[in-house]
Design a protein around this motif. Structure first.
Motif, PDB file in Angstrom:
ATOM      1  N   ALA A   1       0.061  -1.209  -0.109  1.00  0.00           N
ATOM      2  CA  ALA A   1      -0.176  -0.180  -0.166  1.00  0.00           C
ATOM      3  C   ALA A   1       0.969   1.324  -0.053  1.00  0.00           C
ATOM      4  N   LEU A   2       1.926   1.129   0.677  1.00  0.00           N
ATOM      5  CA  LEU A   2       3.077   2.285   0.972  1.00  0.00           C
ATOM      6  C   LEU A   2       3.955   2.567  -0.779  1.00  0.00           C
ATOM      7  N   ALA A   3       4.240   1.692  -1.054  1.00  0.00           N
ATOM      8  CA  ALA A   3       4.910   1.568  -2.568  1.00  0.00           C
ATOM      9  C   ALA A   3       3.440   2.272  -3.917  1.00  0.00           C
ATOM     10  N   PHE A   4       2.290   2.046  -3.529  1.00  0.00           N
ATOM     11  CA  PHE A   4       1.411   2.124  -4.141  1.00  0.00           C
ATOM     12  C   PHE A   4       1.193   4.070  -3.837  1.00  0.00           C
ATOM     13  N   SER A   5       0.777   4.619  -3.022  1.00  0.00           N
ATOM     14  CA  SER A   5       0.842   5.517  -2.272  1.00  0.00           C
ATOM     15  C   SER A   5       2.293   6.695  -2.801  1.00  0.00           C
ATOM     16  N   LEU A   6       3.664   6.100  -2.950  1.00  0.00           N
ATOM     17  CA  LEU A   6       4.653   7.281  -2.627  1.00  0.00           C
ATOM     18  C   LEU A   6       4.317   7.501  -4.954  1.00  0.00           C
ATOM     19  N   ALA A   7       4.087   6.309  -5.280  1.00  0.00           N
ATOM     20  CA  ALA A   7       3.875   5.987  -7.176  1.00  0.00           C
ATOM     21  C   ALA A   7       3.209   7.118  -6.957  1.00  0.00           C
ATOM     22  N   ARG A   8       1.778   7.210  -6.252  1.00  0.00           N
ATOM     23  CA  ARG A   8       0.206   7.897  -6.891  1.00  0.00           C
ATOM     24  C   ARG A   8       0.737   9.470  -6.277  1.00  0.00           C
ATOM     25  N   LEU A   9       1.723   9.587  -5.409  1.00  0.00           N
ATOM     26  CA  LEU A   9       1.868  11.260  -5.301  1.00  0.00           C
ATOM     27  C   LEU A   9       3.545  10.965  -6.224  1.00  0.00           C
ATOM     28  N   VAL A  10       3.818  11.069  -6.785  1.00  0.00           N
ATOM     29  CA  VAL A  10       4.550  11.036  -7.921  1.00  0.00           C
ATOM     30  C   VAL A  10       3.537  11.815  -9.026  1.00  0.00           C
ATOM     31  N   LEU A  11       3.394  11.047  -9.123  1.00  0.00           N
ATOM     32  CA  LEU A  11       1.814  10.964 -10.482  1.00  0.00           C
ATOM     33  C   LEU A  11       1.051  12.238 -10.582  1.00  0.00           C
ATOM     34  N   THR A  12       0.939  12.860  -9.721  1.00  0.00           N
ATOM     35  CA  THR A  12      -0.142  13.499  -8.924  1.00  0.00           C
ATOM     36  C   THR A  12       0.769  14.739  -8.997  1.00  0.00           C
ATOM     37  N   LEU A  13       2.067  14.718  -8.134  1.00  0.00           N
ATOM     38  CA  LEU A  13       2.987  16.087  -8.563  1.00  0.00           C
ATOM     39  C   LEU A  13       2.908  16.725  -9.821  1.00  0.00           C
ATOM     40  N   PHE A  14       3.393  15.369 -10.507  1.00  0.00           N
ATOM     41  CA  PHE A  14       3.319  16.382 -12.346  1.00  0.00           C
ATOM     42  C   PHE A  14       2.160  16.809 -12.227  1.00  0.00           C
ATOM     43  N   PHE A  15       0.919  15.734 -12.658  1.00  0.00           N
ATOM     44  CA  PHE A  15      -0.138  16.024 -14.068  1.00  0.00           C
ATOM     45  C   PHE A  15      -1.289  16.678 -12.980  1.00  0.00           C
TER      46      PHE A  15
ATOM     47  N   ASN B   1      -4.042  18.055 -10.500  1.00  0.00           N
ATOM     48  CA  ASN B   1      -5.745  17.512 -10.550  1.00  0.00           C
ATOM     49  C   ASN B   1      -6.016  17.128 -12.026  1.00  0.00           C
ATOM     50  N   TYR B   2      -5.085  17.476 -12.981  1.00  0.00           N
ATOM     51  CA  TYR B   2      -6.203  16.120 -14.129  1.00  0.00           C
ATOM     52  C   TYR B   2      -5.130  14.903 -14.264  1.00  0.00           C
ATOM     53  N   TYR B   3      -4.098  14.042 -13.438  1.00  0.00           N
ATOM     54  CA  TYR B   3      -4.658  13.099 -12.679  1.00  0.00           C
ATOM     55  C   TYR B   3      -5.723  12.683 -12.527  1.00  0.00           C
ATOM     56  N   ARG B   4      -5.725  11.104 -13.628  1.00  0.00           N
ATOM     57  CA  ARG B   4      -6.631  10.263 -13.137  1.00  0.00           C
ATOM     58  C   ARG B   4      -8.153  10.819 -13.206  1.00  0.00           C
ATOM     59  N   SER B   5      -8.218  12.256 -14.362  1.00  0.00           N
ATOM     60  CA  SER B   5      -9.090  13.330 -14.131  1.00  0.00           C
ATOM     61  C   SER B   5      -9.314  14.082 -15.299  1.00  0.00           C
ATOM     62  N   LEU B   6      -9.984  12.674 -16.883  1.00  0.00           N
ATOM     63  CA  LEU B   6      -9.294  12.211 -17.875  1.00  0.00           C
ATOM     64  C   LEU B   6     -10.118  11.963 -18.885  1.00  0.00           C
TER      65      LEU B   6
ATOM     66  N   ARG C   1     -19.147  15.957 -18.350  1.00  0.00           N
ATOM     67  CA  ARG C   1     -18.771  16.215 -16.794  1.00  0.00           C
ATOM     68  C   ARG C   1     -18.568  15.757 -15.626  1.00  0.00           C
ATOM     69  N   PHE C   2     -17.442  14.952 -16.397  1.00  0.00           N
ATOM     70  CA  PHE C   2     -16.195  13.588 -15.179  1.00  0.00           C
ATOM     71  C   PHE C   2     -15.046  14.175 -15.700  1.00  0.00           C
ATOM     72  N   GLY C   3     -14.264  14.658 -16.957  1.00  0.00           N
ATOM     73  CA  GLY C   3     -13.420  14.745 -16.713  1.00  0.00           C
ATOM     74  C   GLY C   3     -12.371  15.987 -16.926  1.00  0.00           C
ATOM     75  N   ARG C   4     -11.395  16.845 -16.629  1.00  0.00           N
ATOM     76  CA  ARG C   4     -11.083  17.841 -16.562  1.00  0.00           C
ATOM     77  C   ARG C   4     -10.000  18.190 -17.598  1.00  0.00           C
ATOM     78  N   PHE C   5      -9.483  17.230 -18.227  1.00  0.00           N
ATOM     79  CA  PHE C   5      -8.714  17.205 -19.452  1.00  0.00           C
ATOM     80  C   PHE C   5      -9.506  16.443 -20.445  1.00  0.00           C
ATOM     81  N   LEU C   6      -9.686  16.601 -21.306  1.00  0.00           N
ATOM     82  CA  LEU C   6     -10.090  16.238 -22.404  1.00  0.00           C
ATOM     83  C   LEU C   6      -9.244  15.725 -23.869  1.00  0.00           C
ATOM     84  N   ILE C   7      -9.170  14.915 -23.787  1.00  0.00           N
ATOM     85  CA  ILE C   7      -8.041  14.078 -25.400  1.00  0.00           C
ATOM     86  C   ILE C   7      -9.249  13.977 -26.191  1.00  0.00           C
ATOM     87  N   ILE C   8      -8.437  14.602 -27.625  1.00  0.00           N
ATOM     88  CA  ILE C   8      -9.810  14.232 -28.527  1.00  0.00           C
ATOM     89  C   ILE C   8      -9.043  14.768 -29.480  1.00  0.00           C
ATOM     90  N   GLU C   9      -9.644  13.269 -30.860  1.00  0.00           N
ATOM     91  CA  GLU C   9      -8.943  12.644 -31.947  1.00  0.00           C
ATOM     92  C   GLU C   9      -9.903  13.664 -33.172  1.00  0.00           C
TER      93      GLU C   9
END
Length: 401
Positions: free
Chosen positions: A173-187, A189-194, A295-303
């Motif tokens: 659980a801690l390994a998961f949390s540390l990796a998730r924190l890094v992704l959140t720092l980089f991306f 509030n768009y992380y996992r909201s796209l 309505r649900f994603g902050r980041f939209l990728i549209i081709e």
């Protein structure tokens, strides 16, 4: 390819230039769920620490997670994504306030994280009697000083012989949390909201019941029968429709209203008249899934938002998309073949978004290289190589040298 994301990022390029690759790569990384394992951490730390102390652990977790995510979205093994004639490919994400996240696709799938600043952690482990046996809950919060507190709540093992299992789950659980924190720092509030809307979205909307019934009933459609990214799109659309069931949605730009009725049936109305989905125009088929998923994603990728659209409809779609940025604070990553669409996005930005602090980046992607395309104070784009060159050849064919 190197580019900076704006509030709106438009990538123009010819066919097979790599636009879809960029879209899928961005979606894969921003939607990745870290896969921690008990072997990633030798022991469970507690107390004060720095995030940089765990970069080896984080890189290992992210390499495992991102590789699985990429292969799931692209539908091929990661080595098949390496350009012909090259031994490896390297993709680097940079955030000025955080650092560099480099992904290397080669003989091995590697992730290297470089942090520009020390991020202080306070890690604590606490008992939570209300949790099921062996269940771990992690809470990560940011303190007033900018540090992070990570709390692992757990229910103690009922028998001593199961303590090893519990300790392994804590480390996982801690390994998961540390990796998730890094992704959140980089991306942020768009992380996992796209959400991603591939070019096949029109076909999905026109044959909505067929697609949804297949996914709802069996979820066993052979993987070779369509692009995996379509599955991600359909599943997101299903989830959104489930949450919006019974709600009437208005799209004033196009005088449209739609309503989700059971079981996952989408009713569309124009000026009060119902339109059967098989008869819906390409323009409306473009907008409906965008509006629902926004309505649900902050980041939209549209081709290719301009797909199958006349010039006037391209302008209306561009105006609508900029409404999402201006009024709803969405962020867009758009790929296109159309100079008309790109120019309209620039016009909207100059007239509506620039004074509000919004940013627009336009790039040409060709032969694996990116070139930023400038636009004027009025929103005009004087030249788009690969498009302008074709027009010049046509002029020569008509009028001669």
């Amino acid at each position: 390819a190197e580019f900076e994301l704006g509030d709106v990022t438009v990538v123009i390029g010819p066919n097979a230039s790599g636009k879809s690759f960029l879209s899928y790569m961005l979606y894969s990384v921003l939607s990745t769920v870290p896969l921690g394992g008990p072997e990633d951490l030798e022991e469970l730390p507690s107390g004060e620490a720095y995030l940089s102390s765990y970069l080896n652990v984080i890189n290992k977790v992210l390499a495992r997670s991102l590789r699985e995510g990429l292969e799931d979205v692209f539908g091929v093994k990661y080595r098949e994504l390496i350009s012909a004639g090259h031994k490896d490919s390297r993709i680097t994400f940079t955030d000025e306030g955080t650092g560099d996240l480099a992904i290397t696709l080669g003989e091995e799938f590697k992730v290297e994280t470089k942090l520009y600043r020390n991020v202080k952690l306070l890690i604590t482990v606490e008992e939570g009697d209300s949790l099921p046996p062996f269940f771990i809950r992690v809470r990560t919060t940011r303190t007033d000083t900018g540090d992070f507190r990570i709390i692992l709540y757990y229910n103690p093992a009922e028998s001593p012989d199961k303590k090893d299992i519990l300790e392994a789950r804590k480390r996982e659980a801690l390994a998961f949390s540390l990796a998730r924190l890094v992704l959140t720092l980089f991306f942020h509030n768009y992380y996992r909201s796209l959400e991603i809307l591939p070019t096949e979205r029109n076909l999905v909307i026109s044959n909505l019941l067929g697609y949804l019934s297949t996914y709802i009933s069996t979820n066993r459609l052979p993987k070779v029968s369509d692009k995996p990214v379509i599955r991600h799109f359909v599943r997101s659309l299903m989830s959104a429709m489930r949450l919006l069931r019974g709600e009437e949605i208005s799209i004033p730009t196009f005088n449209l209203k739609c309503k989700v009725v059971e079981p996952f049936v989408l009713e569309v109305y124009e000026n009060g008249n119902r339109i059967p989905l098989p008869l819906i125009s390409s323009g409306y088929a473009q907008v409906l899934p965008v509006h629902i998923l926004s309505r649900f994603g902050r980041f939209l990728i549209i081709e290719e938002p301009e797909l199958n659209l006349h010039a006037g409809a391209q302008v209306r779609v561009a105006n609508y998309l900029y409404d999402l940025v201006e009024r709803e604070d969405k962020r867009l990553f758009l790929t296109t073949h159309s100079d008309i669409f790109a120019i309209q996005m620039a016009i909207n930005h100059v007239k509506r978004g620039r004074d509000k602090g919004k940013t627009l980046k336009i790039y040409l992607l060709n032969k694996g290289k990116t070139e930023e395309i400038a636009y004027t104070e009025r929103g005009d784009i004087e030249s788009i190589p690969t498009i302008t060159d074709v027009i010049r050849e046509q002029v020569k064919a008509i009028y001669g040298e």
